[in-house]
Enzyme design. Structure first.
Site, PDB file in Angstrom:
ATOM      1  N   ASP B  36      -6.493  -5.761   9.304  1.00 37.75           N
ATOM      2  CA  ASP B  36      -5.588  -4.782   8.702  1.00 37.75           C
ATOM      3  C   ASP B  36      -4.207  -5.425   8.543  1.00 37.75           C
ATOM      4  O   ASP B  36      -3.869  -6.356   9.286  1.00 37.75           O
ATOM      5  CB  ASP B  36      -5.488  -3.512   9.563  1.00 37.75           C
ATOM      6  CG  ASP B  36      -5.168  -2.274   8.722  1.00 37.75           C
ATOM      7  OD1 ASP B  36      -6.075  -1.464   8.468  1.00 37.75           O
ATOM      8  OD2 ASP B  36      -3.994  -2.141   8.289  1.00 37.75           O
ATOM      9  N   ASN B  89     -12.404  -3.303   1.824  1.00 37.76           N
ATOM     10  CA  ASN B  89     -12.000  -1.904   1.831  1.00 37.76           C
ATOM     11  C   ASN B  89     -10.489  -1.722   1.738  1.00 37.76           C
ATOM     12  O   ASN B  89     -10.018  -0.661   1.353  1.00 37.76           O
ATOM     13  CB  ASN B  89     -12.540  -1.268   3.123  1.00 37.76           C
ATOM     14  CG  ASN B  89     -11.916   0.068   3.417  1.00 37.76           C
ATOM     15  OD1 ASN B  89     -12.214   1.045   2.744  1.00 37.76           O
ATOM     16  ND2 ASN B  89     -11.032   0.114   4.398  1.00 37.76           N
ATOM     17  N   TYR B 154      -3.872   1.880  -9.925  1.00 37.49           N
ATOM     18  CA  TYR B 154      -4.964   2.191  -8.986  1.00 37.49           C
ATOM     19  C   TYR B 154      -6.318   2.242  -9.708  1.00 37.49           C
ATOM     20  O   TYR B 154      -7.278   1.567  -9.308  1.00 37.49           O
ATOM     21  CB  TYR B 154      -4.688   3.524  -8.284  1.00 37.49           C
ATOM     22  CG  TYR B 154      -5.693   3.843  -7.202  1.00 37.49           C
ATOM     23  CD1 TYR B 154      -5.635   3.200  -5.976  1.00 37.49           C
ATOM     24  CD2 TYR B 154      -6.711   4.759  -7.421  1.00 37.49           C
ATOM     25  CE1 TYR B 154      -6.556   3.465  -4.988  1.00 37.49           C
ATOM     26  CE2 TYR B 154      -7.643   5.032  -6.434  1.00 37.49           C
ATOM     27  CZ  TYR B 154      -7.573   4.384  -5.219  1.00 37.49           C
ATOM     28  OH  TYR B 154      -8.490   4.645  -4.240  1.00 37.49           O
ATOM     29  N   LYS B 158      -9.486  -0.415  -9.418  1.00 41.18           N
ATOM     30  CA  LYS B 158     -10.812   0.016  -8.969  1.00 41.18           C
ATOM     31  C   LYS B 158     -11.874  -0.246 -10.032  1.00 41.18           C
ATOM     32  O   LYS B 158     -13.029  -0.554  -9.721  1.00 41.18           O
ATOM     33  CB  LYS B 158     -10.767   1.504  -8.594  1.00 41.18           C
ATOM     34  CG  LYS B 158      -9.886   1.791  -7.365  1.00 41.18           C
ATOM     35  CD  LYS B 158     -10.338   1.027  -6.138  1.00 41.18           C
ATOM     36  CE  LYS B 158      -9.607   1.438  -4.863  1.00 41.18           C
ATOM     37  NZ  LYS B 158     -10.088   0.712  -3.669  1.00 41.18           N
ATOM     38  N   THR B 189      -9.171  11.032   4.684  1.00 44.88           N
ATOM     39  CA  THR B 189      -8.538   9.917   5.382  1.00 44.88           C
ATOM     40  C   THR B 189      -7.026  10.072   5.250  1.00 44.88           C
ATOM     41  O   THR B 189      -6.549  10.883   4.452  1.00 44.88           O
ATOM     42  CB  THR B 189      -8.927   8.579   4.737  1.00 44.88           C
ATOM     43  OG1 THR B 189      -8.449   8.579   3.382  1.00 44.88           O
ATOM     44  CG2 THR B 189     -10.423   8.367   4.740  1.00 44.88           C
TER      45      THR B 189
END
Lengths: 251, 253
Positions: B36, B89, B154, B158, B189
């Protein structure tokens, strides 16, 4: 066990992916209604499951016939008391001819089995699934998105299955009924052998280059995906198309 | 795999979906490299895995940086000797209130979400080719295939991940490396909680609903990742998998 206590109805269960899925679902704890146009083949699938210690019975149905579709669901519920998973897998390849030469009768027959059969199966099953939810898996095909010469009926029917899957998913999500479809590529089944024969070759010769993986799928490799979709492991998947084709440059 | 004795490198493992995947894979017996940009969050994930008596290392990396990606792969190989699963991810939403045509915002989102996945593959796939075994899962989004108003970086990043998945997926299939991507819909999330407010302003209640009537729990996406990483998905290659509760099926009304 991923399907403990569940009841599954699988069409086209007398051979290929349907038979393999029947066996895997039973091994994962489901009671399986094994449905096929060929009653002896359906009974053989059920017998094999019984030999493994699973619960199953064989049933004849022509899925293109509304009465047969209703009866297969009714008999499953009479026998096992409920229906949690419907796997609409029965399908035929039909004839291969260019569109202008495609006989109307052959076109109608492919649509009747491969598309109308899926519609009738869901129509019969949904009212029984509404109370406690369920999972429906439809067998579409790579042919839904990748055209094949000679595939006027087959490609159209399979594209129709994709659309029908989305409609059913949208309409029945509120009842916690999930509806997904699988688009297999080439799978080592009796159907693939018949298709290869048309080209005078073995399935592996004809279809090795269809998938980037360089081989056809074993039926189990599709049946395991169906198991995932039948189980709670896929609890947020609905209306989706699972392209399980070993990778393709198209589609 | 069955994950026992496998090694998974997971980026964005400090929270949300990435953390859920790390925990599930660890629970199944895999060793986890928890990566991370927030080192404390990565350490927290690793500590929770250790609490389950699992094997894990925490690594800090900004995946948009070439050297960071090289280092995270090297550190994972040094510690565990192999990488069986790469789970790309790590992702950011960018500044969702920025001018839609902001160049800086676009570049930053693309750098993390798309270039980051490419860099991780750049350093991991040669190792997988040598072993003739591996699984790569890229986390795309239904933003790639819908049209939601907002800064376009974004959605573009993707969509790029789908193209990356498809092209590399067909290239490496014969090396027994399966490369697929997941397109989640709304997932509950921290990312989702940050973005829903703004998106709801832009497109009404559309974003928060799905036909199933709720966002996904991170564990529901993690189970899809586990399926794709397993031999149950042995014939799945180079494909996007939409897991959106029916969000993209059609009209809501």
């Amino acid at each position: 066990m991923k399907l403990a206590g569940k009841v599954a109805l699988i069409t086209g269960a007398g051979s290929g992916m349907g038979r393999t899925a029947s066996s895997i679902f039973a091994a994962e704890g489901a009671a399986v209604a094994a449905v096929d146009l060929n009653e002896a083949a359906a009974n053989e699938t059920a017998r094999q499951i019984a030999t493994q210690g699973g619960k199953s019975f064989g049933l004849h149905a022509d899925v293109s016939n509304a009465g047969d579709a209703e009866a297969m669901v009714a008999q499953t519920i009479a026998r096992f008391g409920r229906l949690d998973v419907l796997y609409n897998n029965a399908g035929i390849e039909g004839e291969a001819a260019f569109l202008a030469q495609f006989s109307n009768e052959a076109f109608d027959r492919v649509i009747a089995v491969n598309l109308r059969g899926v519609f009738l199966g869901m129509k019969a099953a949904l009212p029984h699934m509404i109370q406690r939810g369920g999972s429906i898996i439809n067998t579409a095909s790579m042919a839904a998105t990748v055209a094949q010469k000679g595939g006027a009926a087959y490609c159209a029917a399979k594209a129709g299955v994709v659309a029908l899957t989305k409609v059913a998913a949208l309409e029945y999500a509120r009842y916690n009924i999930r509806v997904n479809c699988i688009c297999p590529g080439a799978v080592e089944t009796p159907m693939l052998e018949r298709l290869a024969e048309r080209h005078g070759a073995t399935p592996s010769q004809v279809f090795a280059n269809v998938a980037a993986i360089g081989r056809a799928a074993a039926p189990e490799e599709i049946a395991r995906v169906a198991l995932f979709l039948a189980s709670d492991d896929s609890s947020y998947a609905t209306g989706s198309t699972f392209q399980i084709d070993g990778g393709s440059m198209l589609g | 795999m069955k994950p026992a004795n496998k090694v998974a490198l997971i980026t964005g493992a400090g929270s949300g979906q990435g953390k859920a995947v790390a925990m599930l894979f660890a629970n199944e017996g895999a060793a986890i490299a928890a990566v991370d940009i927030d080192e404390g969050a990565a350490r927290q994930t690793a500590a929770e895995i250790a609490g389950l008596e699992g094997r894990s290392i925490a690594l800090r990396a900004d995946v948009s940086q070439d050297q960071d990606c090289a280092a995270m792969v090297a550190a994972t190989l040094e510690r565990f000797g192999q990488i069986d699963v790469l789970y790309n991810n790590a992702g950011i939403e960018g500044d969702i209130k920025a001018d839609a045509l902001s160049v800086e915002n676009f570049d930053h989102v693309l750098a993390v979400n798309l270039r980051g996945a490419f860099l991780a593959m750049h350093y991991t796939i040669p190792h997988m080719v040598k072993r003739r075994s591996g699984v790569v899962i890229n986390v795309s989004s239904i933003a790639a295939i819908t049209a939601i108003p907002g800064p376009p970086g974004y959605a573009v990043s993707k969509a790029g991940l789908i193209a990356l998945t498809r092209t590399t997926g067909v290239m490496y299939a014969r090396d027994n490396i399966r490369i697929n991507c997941i397109l989640p819909g709304p997932v509950d999330t921290p990312f989702y909680q940050r973005t829903t407010g703004a998106a709801a302003t832009a497109s009404g209640q559309m974003f928060v609903a799905s036909p199933l009537g709720r966002p996904a729990r991170p564990e529901e996406i993690a189970k899809v990742a586990l399926f794709l990483a397993s031999d149950d998905a042995a014939f799945a290659a180079a494909r996007p998998f939409i897991i959106d509760g029916g969000w993209t099926t059609g009209s809501f009304s």
